[in-house]
Design a protein around this motif. Sequence first.
Motif, PDB file in Angstrom:
ATOM      1  N   LYS A 424     -13.214 -47.993  23.021  1.00 38.08           N
ATOM      2  CA  LYS A 424     -13.546 -46.700  21.979  1.00 38.08           C
ATOM      3  C   LYS A 424     -12.583 -46.151  21.576  1.00 38.08           C
ATOM      4  N   ALA A 425     -12.610 -45.503  20.441  1.00 37.27           N
ATOM      5  CA  ALA A 425     -11.310 -44.742  19.995  1.00 37.27           C
ATOM      6  C   ALA A 425     -11.843 -43.702  18.947  1.00 37.27           C
ATOM      7  N   ASP A 426     -11.829 -42.305  19.250  1.00 33.13           N
ATOM      8  CA  ASP A 426     -12.661 -41.162  18.790  1.00 33.13           C
ATOM      9  C   ASP A 426     -11.389 -40.462  18.143  1.00 33.13           C
ATOM     10  N   VAL A 427     -11.445 -40.251  17.066  1.00 31.11           N
ATOM     11  CA  VAL A 427     -10.423 -39.354  16.140  1.00 31.11           C
ATOM     12  C   VAL A 427     -11.132 -38.216  15.499  1.00 31.11           C
ATOM     13  N   GLN A 428     -11.120 -37.064  16.069  1.00 28.48           N
ATOM     14  CA  GLN A 428     -11.507 -35.699  15.769  1.00 28.48           C
ATOM     15  C   GLN A 428     -10.377 -34.778  15.250  1.00 28.48           C
ATOM     16  N   ALA A 429     -10.795 -33.813  14.342  1.00 28.34           N
ATOM     17  CA  ALA A 429     -10.011 -32.944  13.985  1.00 28.34           C
ATOM     18  C   ALA A 429     -10.471 -31.497  14.214  1.00 28.34           C
ATOM     19  N   ARG A 430      -9.767 -30.423  14.887  1.00 32.89           N
ATOM     20  CA  ARG A 430     -10.231 -29.176  15.118  1.00 32.89           C
ATOM     21  C   ARG A 430      -9.139 -28.241  14.679  1.00 32.89           C
ATOM     22  N   GLU A 431      -9.601 -27.061  14.894  1.00 32.05           N
ATOM     23  CA  GLU A 431      -8.748 -25.903  14.362  1.00 32.05           C
ATOM     24  C   GLU A 431      -7.662 -25.636  15.253  1.00 32.05           C
ATOM     25  N   GLY A 432      -6.301 -25.600  14.832  1.00 29.18           N
ATOM     26  CA  GLY A 432      -5.242 -25.301  15.720  1.00 29.18           C
ATOM     27  C   GLY A 432      -4.894 -23.916  15.909  1.00 29.18           C
ATOM     28  N   SER A 433      -3.689 -23.472  16.211  1.00 26.67           N
ATOM     29  CA  SER A 433      -3.219 -22.016  16.484  1.00 26.67           C
ATOM     30  C   SER A 433      -3.797 -21.004  15.535  1.00 26.67           C
ATOM     31  N   SER A 434      -4.003 -21.435  14.314  1.00 21.64           N
ATOM     32  CA  SER A 434      -4.381 -20.669  13.214  1.00 21.64           C
ATOM     33  C   SER A 434      -5.286 -21.084  12.270  1.00 21.64           C
ATOM     34  N   PRO A 435      -6.015 -20.544  11.463  1.00 17.86           N
ATOM     35  CA  PRO A 435      -7.043 -21.223  10.449  1.00 17.86           C
ATOM     36  C   PRO A 435      -6.656 -22.127   9.556  1.00 17.86           C
ATOM     37  N   ASP A 436      -4.971 -22.163   9.221  1.00 15.12           N
ATOM     38  CA  ASP A 436      -4.754 -22.997   8.349  1.00 15.12           C
ATOM     39  C   ASP A 436      -3.672 -24.158   9.093  1.00 15.12           C
ATOM     40  N   GLN A 437      -4.082 -24.301  10.199  1.00 19.46           N
ATOM     41  CA  GLN A 437      -3.457 -25.422  11.265  1.00 19.46           C
ATOM     42  C   GLN A 437      -4.549 -26.116  11.731  1.00 19.46           C
ATOM     43  N   VAL A 438      -4.556 -27.553  11.923  1.00 16.76           N
ATOM     44  CA  VAL A 438      -5.307 -28.491  12.361  1.00 16.76           C
ATOM     45  C   VAL A 438      -4.747 -29.176  13.623  1.00 16.76           C
ATOM     46  N   ILE A 439      -5.583 -29.487  14.622  1.00 16.48           N
ATOM     47  CA  ILE A 439      -4.926 -30.374  15.677  1.00 16.48           C
ATOM     48  C   ILE A 439      -5.907 -31.833  15.531  1.00 16.48           C
ATOM     49  N   VAL A 440      -5.160 -32.631  15.421  1.00 19.40           N
ATOM     50  CA  VAL A 440      -6.123 -34.129  15.536  1.00 19.40           C
ATOM     51  C   VAL A 440      -5.832 -34.710  16.992  1.00 19.40           C
ATOM     52  N   ASP A 441      -7.294 -34.801  17.555  1.00 19.67           N
ATOM     53  CA  ASP A 441      -7.484 -35.305  18.764  1.00 19.67           C
ATOM     54  C   ASP A 441      -7.637 -36.874  18.918  1.00 19.67           C
ATOM     55  N   VAL A 442      -6.817 -37.587  19.345  1.00 20.18           N
ATOM     56  CA  VAL A 442      -7.330 -39.127  19.609  1.00 20.18           C
ATOM     57  C   VAL A 442      -7.723 -39.439  21.106  1.00 20.18           C
ATOM     58  N   ASP A 443      -8.892 -39.777  21.332  1.00 17.51           N
ATOM     59  CA  ASP A 443      -9.239 -40.237  22.661  1.00 17.51           C
ATOM     60  C   ASP A 443      -9.666 -41.527  22.759  1.00 17.51           C
ATOM     61  N   VAL A 444      -9.031 -42.373  23.392  1.00 15.99           N
ATOM     62  CA  VAL A 444      -9.181 -44.060  23.365  1.00 15.99           C
ATOM     63  C   VAL A 444      -9.600 -44.411  25.019  1.00 15.99           C
ATOM     64  N   ILE A 445     -10.454 -45.437  25.136  1.00 14.30           N
ATOM     65  CA  ILE A 445     -10.186 -46.044  26.062  1.00 14.30           C
ATOM     66  C   ILE A 445      -9.898 -47.315  26.010  1.00 14.30           C
ATOM     67  N   GLU A 446      -9.046 -47.886  27.029  1.00 15.03           N
ATOM     68  CA  GLU A 446      -8.445 -49.319  26.819  1.00 15.03           C
ATOM     69  C   GLU A 446      -9.354 -50.339  27.367  1.00 15.03           C
ATOM     70  N   LYS A 447      -9.070 -51.640  26.764  1.00 15.50           N
ATOM     71  CA  LYS A 447      -9.656 -52.674  27.278  1.00 15.50           C
ATOM     72  C   LYS A 447      -8.605 -54.009  27.623  1.00 15.50           C
ATOM     73  N   PRO A 448      -9.011 -55.036  28.332  1.00 16.72           N
ATOM     74  CA  PRO A 448      -7.851 -55.909  28.386  1.00 16.72           C
ATOM     75  C   PRO A 448      -7.455 -56.707  27.046  1.00 16.72           C
ATOM     76  N   THR A 449      -6.396 -57.040  26.953  1.00 14.42           N
ATOM     77  CA  THR A 449      -5.885 -57.567  25.691  1.00 14.42           C
ATOM     78  C   THR A 449      -5.274 -58.909  25.895  1.00 14.42           C
ATOM     79  N   GLY A 450      -5.174 -59.148  27.127  1.00 15.44           N
ATOM     80  CA  GLY A 450      -4.613 -60.664  27.642  1.00 15.44           C
ATOM     81  C   GLY A 450      -5.578 -61.593  27.746  1.00 15.44           C
ATOM     82  N   SER A 451      -5.322 -62.814  27.789  1.00 14.23           N
ATOM     83  CA  SER A 451      -6.320 -63.951  28.234  1.00 14.23           C
ATOM     84  C   SER A 451      -5.710 -65.331  28.449  1.00 14.23           C
TER      85      SER A 451
END
Length: 793
Positions: A424-451
């Motif tokens: 899962k990879a969720d990317v959301q934007a929310r208001e930062g320290s002021s109305p003209d600032q935006v914080i981008v939050d990236v929340d991921v859940i890793e999975k096995p990549t080797g085989s």
Amino acid sequence: MSDWVNRMTNSTGGRRLCRAENYVQLRRFGVVFFLLFAMAFAALPQHASAQSYRFTSVQIEGNQRIGGDAILTYAGIARGKTVSAAELNDAYQRIVGSGLFEKVEITPRGNTLVIAVREYPTINRISVEGNRRLKDDALTALIESKPRRVFSPSVAEADAAIIAAAYNQEGRLSAKVTPRIIRRSDNRVDVIFEVFEGGVIEIERLSFVGNEQFSDGRLRRVLSTKQAGLLRSLIRADTYIPDRIEFDKQVLRDFYLSRGYVDMRITGVNAELTEERDAYFLVVNVQEGQQFKFGNITTTSEINDADAEEFQAALKIKSGVVYSPSLVENSIARMERLALKKGLNFVRIEPRITRNERDLTLDVEFVLSRGQRVFVERIDIEGNTTTQDRVIRRQFRIVEGDPFNPREIRQSAERIRALGFFEKADVQAREGSSPDQVIVDVDVIEKPTGSLSFGGSYSTNGGFGLLMNLKEDNFLGRGQKLSLSMSGASDNAIYGLRFTEPAFLGRDVQFDFDISYRETESNYANYDTNIASFSPGFTFPLSDNGRLGLYYAARWGEMKAADGATTGGIVDSEIAQAGLWSSSVGYKYTFDSRRTGLNPNAGWLFEFGQELAGLGGDSEFVKTTAKAVAQTKVMHEEVTLRASLEAGMLNYSGTTTGRSIDRFQIGSGIMRGFEPDGIGPREYDSGTGVNDSLGGDMFAVARLEAEFPLGLPEEYGVTGGLFYDIGSVWGLSNSGAATGSVLYEDFSARHVIGMTIFWTTPIGPLRFNFSKALRKEDFDQEQTFNVSIATTF
């Protein structure tokens, strides 16, 4: 007569008198009873409302792990404070509500309040029984109950529901999970989840209602949900999973929208159980509507510094093209990149669409305006335990302090998901320290990549073989790819190591490193080979669709005489050269129209490359190759037409003449209908039995192919095809060493016609080719049947 009347009168009056006396007595008794009941009733509430307690001490009994002060805190009763019976009841409810106690009793004893509790036991261990389809580790990772925590019946019930839901996602809707406990010493319990997995509820039939432009089979190929077929025991996509069906509804909408059906709606999805209640009949109701095309494409600017004509020239879509939202999105992204290139920030591009019902077109006006001044304050990344932050950050085209662009954030999220490193990879934007600032939050859940995979292979050319492949797609969490492969068959062995860095030095440059070694015992030539190669290279974009690759290649090869084989003069001279090195540099340009996806039903690919050898080594040559492939779908996308042209040329310089293992060879992979080394120049001597395939310095092949359904159920994954190949291999720079006759040095086209059976299997897409050479030379070696892995351009 009068006496009888008098007697009757007297008796009636007597009865009336008795009845009156009884009534008076009953009434007096009722009044007395009512007064007594009223007095008792009045006394009760006065007594209850007046009941209150004042405790000088609190005694707590039965607690082992939970401290007395904690219990008093839950109760909320202070020593010396007057409390009512209702407040005692509230204290009881608070202690019970803490979820820590199996039993609670509150008893006033004079000035002492006694709180007796029995704590819930701690969990000694957790086990799952009866599960075969899902592993213990996968199930215990989902639940909240953990060893060494306090056991809670409500939590255990919720965990049982979570496990059952996991089975529902696997299509086992009848799964049941029952939590049970086994009491141990020291107030501990073992928690056991007894699982009844039940059977898989399959989709027996998946059909559509209301579709006129596309057949059921074409729409079924769009969806990830499949109907049960011949391989139902191996394929899980045919299970009934409601969440997957909801996802497929969106996929189906996108399919129609990308083809101009802007009014398409899904009016309902009906799922009905079969009589045996072990499968579903799934019916999707659709309303297709009319297909729309692009009308007038215009650009207007509300910004003084932005020239509308310049932005209009950047557009690639034209009037008359079938409407697709993705084309509009690509056009907006192209305009935004142009604005950044011109130093224009906060440019907002809004597409305004006008609908023309008469000619079924959509006019699109791109309006450039000044957007709100909002900046990216920071990018926060969470959940990546293995993948390094920089691997995720480089998927963003913006950094902290850049102007905020919602479209770029969405595209960055898609690039992160496309890495394949995360469940899962969720990317959301929310208001930062002021109305003209935006914080981008990236929340991921890793999975096995080797085989690590082991398997077998079979081909009509190489026979049976064994395969081993060790692969890691996120090496050391750096986003790098590393693979080690080994394969062996009855006549060859191949060893390979490949490393890929997709962002060399943090830029959009891919670095590749390949090492391979191959030993062959050819069934078709009278010599064996040992070949080793080493090749590092870089690939980078030149345009939206164009890529350029630069590489270095070092290659060593030797030819050895096969046991008991009779070879001619040319092969003998090549074997006598023993091992030879070649050192070369090269480039390869690729243009793939499918990168922008202007037409979902058609695309073309062009490749051109050259390799220049002579930087050391034993060989000097220029090797040129080119390939062009075009594909389109017709007849409501039921039939795929594919055409390709491929050619190559070797030019030797100096004393280099090349060897058979260096020249072009056409096998079943390039031109069907012939064995490997089956056509092209060859040395022939009837007296000695020499018949050596030598390969050629030039080749050219044209392939025409059609793929179409055979009328079989789509779930079988079987389709048919027809093909027509024309090709030749010619040219030989070492013919002077021949002891016999050298045949087919000149161009001579071979013609092959055939049919193909495509079969999509769990082990990969296979193709079975049945061919017949319409035109060939006398000593060509024809191959009428071949099995191979199906590939697409």
